[in-house]
Design an enzyme around this catalytic site. Structure first.
Site, PDB file in Angstrom:
ATOM      1  N   HIS A   1       0.835  -1.212   0.000  1.00 56.37           N
ATOM      2  CA  HIS A   1       0.000   0.000   0.000  1.00 56.37           C
ATOM      3  C   HIS A   1       0.861   1.250   0.000  1.00 56.37           C
ATOM      4  O   HIS A   1       0.618   2.190  -0.777  1.00 56.37           O
ATOM      5  CB  HIS A   1      -0.916  -0.006   1.213  1.00 56.37           C
ATOM      6  CG  HIS A   1      -1.683   1.270   1.384  1.00 56.37           C
ATOM      7  ND1 HIS A   1      -2.895   1.494   0.766  1.00 56.37           N
ATOM      8  CD2 HIS A   1      -1.406   2.398   2.088  1.00 56.37           C
ATOM      9  CE1 HIS A   1      -3.335   2.708   1.084  1.00 56.37           C
ATOM     10  NE2 HIS A   1      -2.444   3.271   1.890  1.00 56.37           N
ATOM     11  N   GLU A   2       1.871   1.282   0.868  1.00 53.78           N
ATOM     12  CA  GLU A   2       2.734   2.472   0.936  1.00 53.78           C
ATOM     13  C   GLU A   2       3.539   2.643  -0.348  1.00 53.78           C
ATOM     14  O   GLU A   2       3.767   3.773  -0.791  1.00 53.78           O
ATOM     15  CB  GLU A   2       3.661   2.379   2.149  1.00 53.78           C
ATOM     16  CG  GLU A   2       2.939   2.325   3.486  1.00 53.78           C
ATOM     17  CD  GLU A   2       1.927   3.445   3.676  1.00 53.78           C
ATOM     18  OE1 GLU A   2       2.112   4.542   3.097  1.00 53.78           O
ATOM     19  OE2 GLU A   2       0.933   3.233   4.395  1.00 53.78           O
TER      20      GLU A   2
ATOM     21  N   HIS B   1       1.687   4.519  -2.951  1.00 55.30           N
ATOM     22  CA  HIS B   1       1.833   5.983  -2.905  1.00 55.30           C
ATOM     23  C   HIS B   1       3.090   6.430  -3.641  1.00 55.30           C
ATOM     24  O   HIS B   1       3.089   7.472  -4.313  1.00 55.30           O
ATOM     25  CB  HIS B   1       1.887   6.464  -1.461  1.00 55.30           C
ATOM     26  CG  HIS B   1       0.582   6.351  -0.732  1.00 55.30           C
ATOM     27  ND1 HIS B   1      -0.600   6.844  -1.250  1.00 55.30           N
ATOM     28  CD2 HIS B   1       0.260   5.806   0.470  1.00 55.30           C
ATOM     29  CE1 HIS B   1      -1.585   6.616  -0.394  1.00 55.30           C
ATOM     30  NE2 HIS B   1      -1.090   5.975   0.647  1.00 55.30           N
TER      31      HIS B   1
ATOM     32  N   HIS C   1       3.294   8.937  -6.826  1.00 49.25           N
ATOM     33  CA  HIS C   1       4.193  10.093  -6.893  1.00 49.25           C
ATOM     34  C   HIS C   1       5.013  10.065  -8.180  1.00 49.25           C
ATOM     35  O   HIS C   1       5.155  11.087  -8.866  1.00 49.25           O
ATOM     36  CB  HIS C   1       5.118  10.087  -5.673  1.00 49.25           C
ATOM     37  CG  HIS C   1       5.939  11.324  -5.532  1.00 49.25           C
ATOM     38  ND1 HIS C   1       7.084  11.386  -4.763  1.00 49.25           N
ATOM     39  CD2 HIS C   1       5.795  12.567  -6.068  1.00 49.25           C
ATOM     40  CE1 HIS C   1       7.593  12.593  -4.823  1.00 49.25           C
ATOM     41  NE2 HIS C   1       6.836  13.328  -5.616  1.00 49.25           N
TER      42      HIS C   1
END
Length: 227
Positions: free
Chosen positions: A97-98, A101, A105
């Protein structure tokens, strides 16, 4: 009407507590279920980044529980100790999940860019909004404009909460697709990873709705004064 808003506040508080308790329970449960390939959260994060052509993001450990986050400023995926060092369904889901991100980006995902642009504004608003709202309510009769300033500041935090929703949901979707495609999860534990991320998403939904209810509450106070 204001009494109804208070009932909604209490309902959100209860639901928020229940969701947080469920998230913690599921994280603990799924942290005890190992994935077949034996990879830790750090290794999974690094693989997902590399599979997506990202080599300028570091995966580091951060203190605390459920403190995992991606920092776009220094390009780091920060994983809590229990995720960073653990081979489990929960660690795989959170790490992926991280990394979702980080991929957002790298691909200039519009909602993430908007959220990042709002961060300094929201940080400023959050630091003074409660004091401005309190003073605005106390000085409603003599200086009503102050409450409207407070409402404007709080509206920024509400906007931030709603902008956060597609960012978090998209990161989870990217994570689940990659976990399945890369063979990190299988037919059994993929549903568990999905369940963990879905529960985490509920916390953002509740936070956004609670913020909206609070905003409406202060708008109603200001409106009642004008009537």
């Amino acid at each position: 009407m204001i009494s109804l808003i208070w009932i909604i506040f209490i309902a959100f508080a209860i639901i928020s507590y229940m969701v947080q308790a469920s998230l913690k329970s599921k994280f603990e449960k799924y942290s005890k279920i190992a994935i077949a390939n034996g990879m830790t959260g750090r290794e999974i994060a690094e693989k997902m980044l590399h599979d997506n052509g990202i080599y300028n993001v570091k995966v580091i450990s951060t203190p605390g529980m459920l403190t995992d986050h991606y920092n776009p400023t220094n390009k780091t995926v920060n994983l809590s100790k229990d995720v960073y060092n653990t081979c489990s369904v929960a660690a795989a889901a959170v790490a992926a999940h991280e990394c979702g991100h980080a991929i957002q980006h790298a691909q200039a995902y519009a909602p993430l860019q908007l959220r990042s642009a709002l961060v300094p504004v929201v940080q400023f608003s959050s630091s003074i909004v409660q004091w401005v709202l309190l003073a605005g309510v106390l000085m409603l009769q003599s200086f009503p404009q102050l409450l409207f300033i407070g409402i404007g500041l709080f509206a920024m935090t509400t906007l931030f909460s709603f902008v956060t929703l597609p960012v978090e949901l998209n990161a989870s979707q990217r994570a689940l697709v990659w976990l399945n495609r890369a063979g990190i999860t299988n037919a059994f534990n993929h549903r568990q990873a999905q369940d963990a991320l879905k529960t985490a998403a509920y916390t953002y939904v509740i936070a956004a709705l609670s913020s909206l209810a609070t905003l409406i509450y202060y708008i109603m106070i200001a409106s009642n004064r004008r009537e």
